[in-house]
Design a protein around this motif. Structure first.
Motif, PDB file in Angstrom:
ATOM      1  N   SER A   1       1.130  -0.717   0.486  1.00 37.85           N
ATOM      2  CA  SER A   1      -0.128  -0.095  -0.309  1.00 37.85           C
ATOM      3  C   SER A   1       1.000   1.120   0.026  1.00 37.85           C
ATOM      4  O   SER A   1       2.602   0.766   0.443  1.00 37.85           O
ATOM      5  CB  SER A   1      -1.037   0.170   1.178  1.00 37.85           C
ATOM      6  N   ASN A   2       0.396   2.197  -0.594  1.00 39.20           N
ATOM      7  CA  ASN A   2       0.861   3.445  -0.586  1.00 39.20           C
ATOM      8  C   ASN A   2      -0.336   4.420  -0.249  1.00 39.20           C
ATOM      9  O   ASN A   2      -1.589   4.455  -0.011  1.00 39.20           O
ATOM     10  CB  ASN A   2       2.152   4.049  -1.819  1.00 39.20           C
ATOM     11  N   ASP A   3       0.176   6.129  -0.294  1.00 42.10           N
ATOM     12  CA  ASP A   3      -0.512   6.285  -0.575  1.00 42.10           C
ATOM     13  C   ASP A   3      -1.920   7.213  -1.133  1.00 42.10           C
ATOM     14  O   ASP A   3      -2.997   7.628  -0.655  1.00 42.10           O
ATOM     15  CB  ASP A   3       0.011   8.395  -0.926  1.00 42.10           C
ATOM     16  N   THR A   4      -2.083   6.139  -2.812  1.00 44.05           N
ATOM     17  CA  THR A   4      -2.567   6.464  -3.310  1.00 44.05           C
ATOM     18  C   THR A   4      -3.421   5.569  -3.583  1.00 44.05           C
ATOM     19  O   THR A   4      -4.763   4.920  -4.323  1.00 44.05           O
ATOM     20  CB  THR A   4      -2.637   7.077  -5.212  1.00 44.05           C
ATOM     21  N   GLU A   5      -2.870   3.800  -3.719  1.00 44.80           N
ATOM     22  CA  GLU A   5      -3.725   2.392  -4.035  1.00 44.80           C
ATOM     23  C   GLU A   5      -3.397   1.498  -3.205  1.00 44.80           C
ATOM     24  O   GLU A   5      -2.632   2.234  -2.506  1.00 44.80           O
ATOM     25  CB  GLU A   5      -3.321   2.415  -5.185  1.00 44.80           C
ATOM     26  N   GLN A   6      -3.428   0.388  -3.323  1.00 35.18           N
ATOM     27  CA  GLN A   6      -3.353  -0.135  -2.407  1.00 35.18           C
ATOM     28  C   GLN A   6      -2.980  -2.301  -3.278  1.00 35.18           C
ATOM     29  O   GLN A   6      -4.062  -1.765  -4.444  1.00 35.18           O
ATOM     30  CB  GLN A   6      -4.480  -1.055  -1.021  1.00 35.18           C
ATOM     31  N   THR A   7      -2.626  -2.644  -3.158  1.00 40.40           N
ATOM     32  CA  THR A   7      -2.562  -3.636  -4.042  1.00 40.40           C
ATOM     33  C   THR A   7      -2.208  -5.597  -3.204  1.00 40.40           C
ATOM     34  O   THR A   7      -0.825  -4.746  -2.481  1.00 40.40           O
ATOM     35  CB  THR A   7      -1.511  -3.872  -4.818  1.00 40.40           C
ATOM     36  N   TRP A   8      -2.877  -6.034  -4.050  1.00 40.98           N
ATOM     37  CA  TRP A   8      -2.804  -7.450  -2.692  1.00 40.98           C
ATOM     38  C   TRP A   8      -2.564  -8.548  -4.161  1.00 40.98           C
ATOM     39  O   TRP A   8      -3.727  -8.547  -5.137  1.00 40.98           O
ATOM     40  CB  TRP A   8      -4.074  -8.702  -1.984  1.00 40.98           C
ATOM     41  N   ARG A   9      -1.684  -9.246  -3.811  1.00 41.19           N
ATOM     42  CA  ARG A   9      -0.995 -10.311  -5.000  1.00 41.19           C
ATOM     43  C   ARG A   9      -0.809 -11.517  -3.731  1.00 41.19           C
ATOM     44  O   ARG A   9      -0.359 -11.677  -2.472  1.00 41.19           O
ATOM     45  CB  ARG A   9      -0.591 -10.348  -5.832  1.00 41.19           C
ATOM     46  N   GLY A  10      -1.270 -12.815  -4.091  1.00 39.67           N
ATOM     47  CA  GLY A  10      -0.915 -14.332  -3.531  1.00 39.67           C
ATOM     48  C   GLY A  10      -1.304 -15.567  -4.808  1.00 39.67           C
ATOM     49  O   GLY A  10      -1.916 -15.564  -5.693  1.00 39.67           O
TER      50      GLY A  10
END
Length: 260
Positions: free
Chosen positions: A217-226
């Protein structure tokens, strides 16, 4: 001029000290009741508090709370042992809390109740909890699709102190002669900008699900992978029955919000 007897002076001092003590206790009890009321705690009682060389021990604890959302929570614990605080290179901390038996009964809010306005807790605040938590036996009564569900088992969890990570959880559930084990490890950056979780579920000693995921995650978006292979997934685990993988590829897997 009449002189006062010394005994009268002593009596007056005793009465004055007693009056101050009564007022102090009354004010303290008033503030304590305000503290409990602000948190929706309707009952908080305990018995058998004593101290040992390793730390305080509490034989019995009961808490009943009415939550802002309308739900009710009741917790009963027996034989709680908390180790004395210790100091190391990271400062003072509580090493361990062990609970011999824990009963939890949660009733969900009624349909249509207003959601709670409480914000997400600061993950770093969890670092103040004991670094090792052990619950020898627990019983949890929770709401489910069929009404009420009963969970029984044991739990162990630990974290790394002020940095919190890495942390791991060992949850063991038992039902009708079957045993389910959840073994999870969470690691990542100290600022929680990236979290890595490794987890597996075993049913009767056989691995059924393995999960490896990363949340960035950062200030603009979140990324979830797995990766979530689930080739042989039994019905009690809640996986789908329409495919061998236990997850219908046509369905999107929701990504929960994360706010550090």
């Amino acid at each position: 001029m009449a002189a006062y007897h010394p005994k009268w002076h002593n009596a007056r001092r005793i009465v004055l000290v007693g009056a101050i003590l009564i007022v102090t206790l009354a004010y303290g009890n008033h503030r304590w009741q305000q503290f409990l009321h602000a948190r929706g705690i309707e009952q908080l009682s305990w018995q058998g508090l004593f101290f040992t060389s390793s730390g305080p021990v509490l034989r019995y604890l009961k808490l009943e709370q009415r939550q802002a959302s309308g739900g009710r929570l009741q917790i009963t614990a027996e034989h709680l042992r908390l180790d004395w605080p210790t100091h190391d290179g990271q400062g003072w901390h509580l090493p361990q809390l062990r609970i011999a038996r824990l009963d939890v009964d949660w009733q969900a809010p009624s349909i249509g109740a207003a959601p709670s306005s409480a914000g997400s807790p600061d993950p770093h605040s969890l670092a103040a909890l004991p670094r090792h938590l052990a619950i020898d036996t627990f019983t949890a009564r929770l709401p489910c699709t069929n009404g009420r569900c009963l969970l029984q088992g044991s739990l162990q969890a630990q974290h790394a102190g002020p940095l919190l990570l890495p942390a791991n959880l060992d949850l063991r559930l038992q039902h009708e002669g079957r045993q389910l084990i959840l073994d999870a490890n969470l690691d990542g950056q100290a600022d929680f900008q990236e979290l890595v979780m490794q987890a597996r579920i075993l049913l009767n000693g056989q691995a059924r699900i393995r999960l490896s995921s990363t949340l960035s995650s950062n200030d603009t978006e979140q990324t979830w992978r797995g990766n979530w292979p689930c080739r042989v997934c039994p019905r009690p685990l809640g996986c789908g029955t329409g495919s061998d993988s236990g997850w219908n590829p046509g369905e999107r897997m929701p990504v929960p919000p994360f706010r550090p």
